[in-house]
Design a protein around this motif. Structure first.
Motif, PDB file in Angstrom:
ATOM      1  N   MET A 124       0.848  -1.185   0.000  1.00 45.09           N
ATOM      2  CA  MET A 124       0.000   0.000   0.000  1.00 45.09           C
ATOM      3  C   MET A 124       0.889   1.242   0.000  1.00 45.09           C
ATOM      4  O   MET A 124       2.027   1.193   0.479  1.00 45.09           O
ATOM      5  CB  MET A 124      -0.920   0.022   1.219  1.00 45.09           C
ATOM      6  CG  MET A 124      -1.950  -1.085   1.250  1.00 45.09           C
ATOM      7  SD  MET A 124      -3.198  -0.785   2.524  1.00 45.09           S
ATOM      8  CE  MET A 124      -4.059   0.594   1.784  1.00 45.09           C
ATOM      9  N   PRO A 125       0.381   2.362  -0.525  1.00 44.56           N
ATOM     10  CA  PRO A 125       1.195   3.593  -0.573  1.00 44.56           C
ATOM     11  C   PRO A 125       1.360   4.227   0.806  1.00 44.56           C
ATOM     12  O   PRO A 125       0.606   3.949   1.742  1.00 44.56           O
ATOM     13  CB  PRO A 125       0.388   4.498  -1.500  1.00 44.56           C
ATOM     14  CG  PRO A 125      -1.022   4.013  -1.381  1.00 44.56           C
ATOM     15  CD  PRO A 125      -0.925   2.523  -1.195  1.00 44.56           C
ATOM     16  N   ASP A 126       2.370   5.081   0.899  1.00 42.45           N
ATOM     17  CA  ASP A 126       2.617   5.813   2.145  1.00 42.45           C
ATOM     18  C   ASP A 126       1.427   6.707   2.480  1.00 42.45           C
ATOM     19  O   ASP A 126       0.613   7.052   1.621  1.00 42.45           O
ATOM     20  CB  ASP A 126       3.861   6.698   1.996  1.00 42.45           C
ATOM     21  CG  ASP A 126       5.138   5.894   1.801  1.00 42.45           C
ATOM     22  OD1 ASP A 126       5.104   4.662   1.958  1.00 42.45           O
ATOM     23  OD2 ASP A 126       6.161   6.527   1.480  1.00 42.45           O
ATOM     24  N   LEU A 127       1.369   7.114   3.743  1.00 41.87           N
ATOM     25  CA  LEU A 127       0.323   8.031   4.177  1.00 41.87           C
ATOM     26  C   LEU A 127       0.541   9.385   3.503  1.00 41.87           C
ATOM     27  O   LEU A 127       1.625   9.962   3.582  1.00 41.87           O
ATOM     28  CB  LEU A 127       0.368   8.186   5.702  1.00 41.87           C
ATOM     29  CG  LEU A 127      -0.749   9.014   6.332  1.00 41.87           C
ATOM     30  CD1 LEU A 127      -2.096   8.349   6.114  1.00 41.87           C
ATOM     31  CD2 LEU A 127      -0.477   9.215   7.825  1.00 41.87           C
ATOM     32  N   ASP A 128      -0.497   9.891   2.842  1.00 45.57           N
ATOM     33  CA  ASP A 128      -0.371  11.161   2.122  1.00 45.57           C
ATOM     34  C   ASP A 128      -1.749  11.782   1.975  1.00 45.57           C
ATOM     35  O   ASP A 128      -2.655  11.159   1.415  1.00 45.57           O
ATOM     36  CB  ASP A 128       0.258  10.936   0.744  1.00 45.57           C
ATOM     37  CG  ASP A 128       0.542  12.248   0.035  1.00 45.57           C
ATOM     38  OD1 ASP A 128       0.689  13.285   0.712  1.00 45.57           O
ATOM     39  OD2 ASP A 128       0.607  12.239  -1.214  1.00 45.57           O
ATOM     40  N   PHE A 129      -1.937  12.966   2.502  1.00 46.69           N
ATOM     41  CA  PHE A 129      -3.208  13.668   2.378  1.00 46.69           C
ATOM     42  C   PHE A 129      -3.036  15.134   2.760  1.00 46.69           C
ATOM     43  O   PHE A 129      -2.072  15.515   3.396  1.00 46.69           O
ATOM     44  CB  PHE A 129      -4.286  13.022   3.279  1.00 46.69           C
ATOM     45  CG  PHE A 129      -3.997  13.161   4.759  1.00 46.69           C
ATOM     46  CD1 PHE A 129      -4.393  14.293   5.463  1.00 46.69           C
ATOM     47  CD2 PHE A 129      -3.328  12.151   5.436  1.00 46.69           C
ATOM     48  CE1 PHE A 129      -4.119  14.419   6.822  1.00 46.69           C
ATOM     49  CE2 PHE A 129      -3.051  12.273   6.789  1.00 46.69           C
ATOM     50  CZ  PHE A 129      -3.446  13.406   7.491  1.00 46.69           C
ATOM     51  N   VAL A 168      -4.120  20.420   7.549  1.00 50.20           N
ATOM     52  CA  VAL A 168      -3.054  19.517   7.969  1.00 50.20           C
ATOM     53  C   VAL A 168      -2.781  18.486   6.884  1.00 50.20           C
ATOM     54  O   VAL A 168      -3.614  18.243   6.005  1.00 50.20           O
ATOM     55  CB  VAL A 168      -3.400  18.785   9.294  1.00 50.20           C
ATOM     56  CG1 VAL A 168      -3.523  19.770  10.451  1.00 50.20           C
ATOM     57  CG2 VAL A 168      -4.686  17.965   9.146  1.00 50.20           C
ATOM     58  N   GLY A 169      -1.610  17.889   6.967  1.00 52.71           N
ATOM     59  CA  GLY A 169      -1.236  16.842   6.032  1.00 52.71           C
ATOM     60  C   GLY A 169      -0.546  15.698   6.760  1.00 52.71           C
ATOM     61  O   GLY A 169      -0.327  15.751   7.975  1.00 52.71           O
ATOM     62  N   ALA A 170      -0.211  14.680   6.009  1.00 54.31           N
ATOM     63  CA  ALA A 170       0.421  13.507   6.602  1.00 54.31           C
ATOM     64  C   ALA A 170       1.693  13.865   7.355  1.00 54.31           C
ATOM     65  O   ALA A 170       2.022  13.256   8.377  1.00 54.31           O
ATOM     66  CB  ALA A 170       0.722  12.481   5.508  1.00 54.31           C
ATOM     67  N   GLN A 171       2.408  14.886   6.888  1.00 51.54           N
ATOM     68  CA  GLN A 171       3.677  15.274   7.518  1.00 51.54           C
ATOM     69  C   GLN A 171       3.472  15.740   8.955  1.00 51.54           C
ATOM     70  O   GLN A 171       4.403  15.675   9.781  1.00 51.54           O
ATOM     71  CB  GLN A 171       4.378  16.368   6.697  1.00 51.54           C
ATOM     72  CG  GLN A 171       3.666  17.704   6.673  1.00 51.54           C
ATOM     73  CD  GLN A 171       2.552  17.798   5.642  1.00 51.54           C
ATOM     74  OE1 GLN A 171       2.257  16.816   4.940  1.00 51.54           O
ATOM     75  NE2 GLN A 171       1.924  18.964   5.536  1.00 51.54           N
ATOM     76  N   ASP A 172       2.269  16.203   9.274  1.00 52.90           N
ATOM     77  CA  ASP A 172       1.991  16.674  10.635  1.00 52.90           C
ATOM     78  C   ASP A 172       1.930  15.535  11.643  1.00 52.90           C
ATOM     79  O   ASP A 172       1.935  15.787  12.855  1.00 52.90           O
ATOM     80  CB  ASP A 172       0.677  17.458  10.663  1.00 52.90           C
ATOM     81  CG  ASP A 172       0.763  18.765   9.901  1.00 52.90           C
ATOM     82  OD1 ASP A 172       1.521  19.647  10.340  1.00 52.90           O
ATOM     83  OD2 ASP A 172       0.106  18.888   8.860  1.00 52.90           O
TER      84      ASP A 172
END
Length: 205
Positions: A42-47, A57-61
């Motif tokens: 599955m792909p990395d968390l990204d939104f 907010v995004g996955a980097q948070d």
């Protein structure tokens, strides 16, 4: 009939799991996982969404935290409150380790689930839960990214409606890598076991 026990819901769940269960392997570097191991499947968390404080907010948070991603909505009659209540118990059982995890509850009903509504809802279950909403197109893109699915049901006579949705919980490590998938067939013991390992081991290099 309860929405999340319907044939439609079962079909959505099968679509969610169909490809992932082909992976089959529950071992990862010698670790015996009880949940489904989806590493490299599955792909990395990204939104990019809006949290329950109205902040973009995004996955980097959430880097550095183990993330439990779940799609649902606040008007859900059964499976969503049950799932969040179970996740709260899991967090309690993890003790201090739970501070290294976050539950991200993504609304599949952004028209009704404003940040204020989401804030009141998720905080009724666990302080480590974050409600996420945003434009419908962004929710749909995130759902497709993780092979989840949801469908708005026709309006009832009173103008209210329900949303059929998949019920899987996606687990990402502190680097945003997809690691595990939990389904309704997994027990709290399974989740506590695997999250304890993941939180104790940290992210792979």
């Amino acid at each position: 009939m309860k929405l999340c026990r319907s044939r439609r819901w079962l079909m959505l769940l099968m679509l969610t799991l169909g490809v992932l269960l082909l992976a089959g392997c529950h071992r990862d570097d010698g670790i015996e996982w009880r949940l489904t191991n989806v590493s490299d499947h599955m792909p990395d968390l990204d939104f990019q969404l809006v949290d329950d404080h109205g902040k973009r907010v995004g996955a980097q948070d959430y880097r550095g935290k183990v993330v439990l991603l779940y799609f649902g909505y606040t008007h859900c009659p059964d499976v969503c409150p049950l799932t969040l209540a179970q996740l709260h118990v899991v967090m309690q059982r993890l003790g201090p380790l739970a501070d290294g995890a976050r539950i991200l509850f993504v609304s599949v009903d952004p028209a009704r689930d404003t940040p204020e509504v989401m804030h009141a809802y998720v905080n009724a279950f666990d302080p480590r839960a974050v409600g996420l909403s945003g434009p419908a197109r962004d929710i749909e893109a995130l759902s497709k990214r993780y092979r989840s699915a949801f469908t708005r049901e026709p309006d009832r006579a009173d103008g209210q409606y329900e949303v059929s949705h998949s019920s899987a919980i996606y687990v990402f490590d502190g680097k945003g890598k997809a690691r595990l998938l939990a389904t309704p067939s997994n027990s709290q013991d399974d989740m506590v076991h695997d999250l304890h390992l993941l939180l104790s081991l940290g992210s792979p290099s």
